[in-house]
Write a protein that holds these residues in place. Structure first.
Motif, short mmCIF file in Angstrom:
data_model
loop_
_atom_site.label_atom_id
_atom_site.label_comp_id
_atom_site.label_asym_id
_atom_site.label_seq_id
_atom_site.Cartn_x
_atom_site.Cartn_y
_atom_site.Cartn_z
N THR A 9 -2.82 -11.11 35.10
CA THR A 9 -2.94 -10.85 33.66
C THR A 9 -4.01 -11.74 33.04
O THR A 9 -4.85 -11.27 32.28
CB THR A 9 -1.60 -11.12 32.96
N LEU A 10 -3.92 -12.99 33.40
CA LEU A 10 -4.91 -13.93 32.86
C LEU A 10 -6.31 -13.54 33.33
O LEU A 10 -7.28 -13.58 32.58
CB LEU A 10 -4.58 -15.35 33.32
N LEU A 11 -6.36 -13.15 34.58
CA LEU A 11 -7.65 -12.73 35.13
C LEU A 11 -8.21 -11.58 34.30
O LEU A 11 -9.36 -11.62 33.87
CB LEU A 11 -7.47 -12.27 36.58
N LYS A 12 -7.38 -10.60 34.09
CA LYS A 12 -7.84 -9.43 33.32
C LYS A 12 -8.29 -9.85 31.94
O LYS A 12 -9.34 -9.43 31.45
CB LYS A 12 -6.70 -8.42 33.18
N LYS A 13 -7.50 -10.68 31.33
CA LYS A 13 -7.82 -11.13 29.98
C LYS A 13 -9.17 -11.82 29.93
O LYS A 13 -10.06 -11.44 29.18
CB LYS A 13 -6.74 -12.10 29.49
N MET A 14 -9.30 -12.82 30.77
CA MET A 14 -10.56 -13.57 30.76
C MET A 14 -11.76 -12.72 31.15
O MET A 14 -12.82 -12.86 30.57
CB MET A 14 -10.44 -14.76 31.72
N TRP A 15 -11.53 -11.85 32.11
CA TRP A 15 -12.65 -11.01 32.54
C TRP A 15 -13.09 -10.11 31.40
O TRP A 15 -14.28 -9.94 31.14
CB TRP A 15 -12.24 -10.16 33.74
N SER A 16 -12.12 -9.55 30.72
CA SER A 16 -12.48 -8.67 29.61
C SER A 16 -13.12 -9.45 28.47
O SER A 16 -13.85 -8.90 27.66
CB SER A 16 -11.25 -7.92 29.10
N GLU A 17 -12.83 -10.71 28.44
CA GLU A 17 -13.43 -11.54 27.37
C GLU A 17 -14.85 -11.93 27.74
O GLU A 17 -15.52 -12.62 26.98
CB GLU A 17 -12.60 -12.81 27.16
N GLY A 18 -15.23 -11.55 28.92
CA GLY A 18 -16.59 -11.87 29.31
C GLY A 18 -16.74 -13.19 30.05
O GLY A 18 -17.85 -13.63 30.32
N GLN A 19 -15.64 -13.79 30.38
CA GLN A 19 -15.71 -15.05 31.12
C GLN A 19 -16.28 -14.79 32.50
O GLN A 19 -16.06 -13.74 33.07
CB GLN A 19 -14.30 -15.62 31.28
N SER A 20 -16.96 -15.74 33.04
CA SER A 20 -17.56 -15.53 34.36
C SER A 20 -16.48 -15.75 35.43
O SER A 20 -15.45 -16.36 35.18
CB SER A 20 -18.69 -16.51 34.59
N ALA A 21 -16.77 -15.22 36.59
CA ALA A 21 -15.80 -15.33 37.68
C ALA A 21 -15.50 -16.79 37.98
O ALA A 21 -14.35 -17.15 38.25
CB ALA A 21 -16.34 -14.64 38.91
N SER A 22 -16.49 -17.61 37.93
CA SER A 22 -16.26 -19.03 38.26
C SER A 22 -15.41 -19.71 37.20
O SER A 22 -14.57 -20.56 37.51
CB SER A 22 -17.59 -19.75 38.41
N GLN A 23 -15.62 -19.32 35.97
CA GLN A 23 -14.82 -19.92 34.90
C GLN A 23 -13.36 -19.52 35.07
O GLN A 23 -12.45 -20.32 34.91
CB GLN A 23 -15.31 -19.45 33.53
N ILE A 24 -13.19 -18.26 35.40
CA ILE A 24 -11.85 -17.76 35.59
C ILE A 24 -11.19 -18.46 36.77
O ILE A 24 -10.02 -18.85 36.71
CB ILE A 24 -11.87 -16.24 35.85
N ALA A 25 -11.97 -18.64 37.81
CA ALA A 25 -11.44 -19.30 39.00
C ALA A 25 -10.98 -20.72 38.66
O ALA A 25 -9.93 -21.17 39.11
CB ALA A 25 -12.51 -19.33 40.08
N LYS A 26 -11.77 -21.40 37.87
CA LYS A 26 -11.42 -22.77 37.49
C LYS A 26 -10.11 -22.78 36.70
O LYS A 26 -9.23 -23.59 36.92
CB LYS A 26 -12.53 -23.39 36.63
N GLU A 27 -10.04 -21.85 35.78
CA GLU A 27 -8.87 -21.74 34.93
C GLU A 27 -7.62 -21.48 35.76
O GLU A 27 -6.59 -22.12 35.59
CB GLU A 27 -9.08 -20.61 33.92
N LEU A 28 -7.72 -20.54 36.64
CA LEU A 28 -6.58 -20.17 37.47
C LEU A 28 -6.24 -21.30 38.45
O LEU A 28 -5.08 -21.62 38.66
CB LEU A 28 -6.90 -18.90 38.26
N GLY A 29 -7.27 -21.84 39.02
CA GLY A 29 -7.03 -22.88 40.00
C GLY A 29 -6.54 -22.28 41.30
O GLY A 29 -5.88 -21.24 41.30
N GLY A 30 -6.89 -22.94 42.38
CA GLY A 30 -6.42 -22.43 43.67
C GLY A 30 -7.18 -21.25 44.22
O GLY A 30 -6.81 -20.72 45.27
#
Length: 197
Positions: A9-30
């Motif tokens: 869900t968070l992935l979808k949210k961030m991705w749709s917000e235009g966040q980059s894959a790396s930013q999302i990865a950092k946020e999610l962690g792991g």
DNA sequence: CCCTGATTCGC
DNA sequence: GCGAATCAGG
């Protein structure tokens, strides 16, 4: 780490917000950005056009596989994908109250030092200013301590108040600011031409 | 060099 | 399904 419901869900949210894959990865962690990208594709939301599926017809029905596997170099053959990917920039409002966006020049500038260039509104292209105002909404709003080698160091607000922060968006390689701020920070000579003094 | 997403393919 | 390795591009 696995793709739990909320992580997706968070992935979808961030991705749709235009966040980059790396930013999302950092946020999610792991996970690495590759993992994020891979997931994004599996989820079928690689097309960031938030709204419509952008129906993409399948023109070429996979051509015959000449040489199957084998360590051979990747097959760059893209069956078909004209897709100009509408890069419609939502520039919209030409006159976005730009003036208020310029970093306020405090009256208490220490010994006049490295504060970023702070040009006056009247000598910056409206487009650039509009872009800045847009970007500001997405600013990370970092504090001085949070700035790094690669974060935009454009100051926003009055240093004398609580309402002060640094842009913090990814800075252009080699520059102290993000793309938008580079736009207003560095101007071509031409524009400051008849500013004799 | 830094970063971005896209794709492949062994697992 | 997953994601490292790799590719292609800015």
């Amino acid at each position: 780490m696995s793709w739990t419901d909320e992580r997706v869900t968070l992935l979808k949210k961030m991705w749709s917000e235009g966040q980059s894959a790396s930013q999302i990865a950092k946020e999610l962690g792991g996970v690495t950005r590759n993992a994020v990208i891979g997931k994004v594709h599996r989820l079928g939301l690689s097309n960031r056009t938030g709204g419509e599926p952008a129906a993409e017809p399948q023109p070429a029905p996979a051509a015959p596989r000449a040489e199957p596997r084998a360590k051979a170099p990747r097959e760059e053959a893209r069956t078909g994908e004209p897709e100009p990917a509408a890069e419609a920039a939502p520039q919209a409002a030409p006159e976005t109250k730009a003036a208020s966006v310029i970093p306020a020049r405090s009256k208490i500038i220490p010994a006049g030092q490295p504060l970023p260039p702070q040009p006056s509104a009247n000598e910056i292209s409206p487009e650039a200013l509009a872009k800045v105002s847009e970007v500001e909404k997405k600013a990370k709003k970092l504090t001085l301590m949070e700035l790094t080698e690669r974060t935009c160091k454009w100051p926003v607000g009055d240093p004398a108040t609580e309402d002060f922060w640094f842009c913090g968006l990814p800075a252009q390689q080699g520059k102290p600011y993000c793309e938008a701020h580079v736009g207003v920070a560095f101007q071509p000579m031409s524009s400051r031409r008849d500013r004799r003094r």
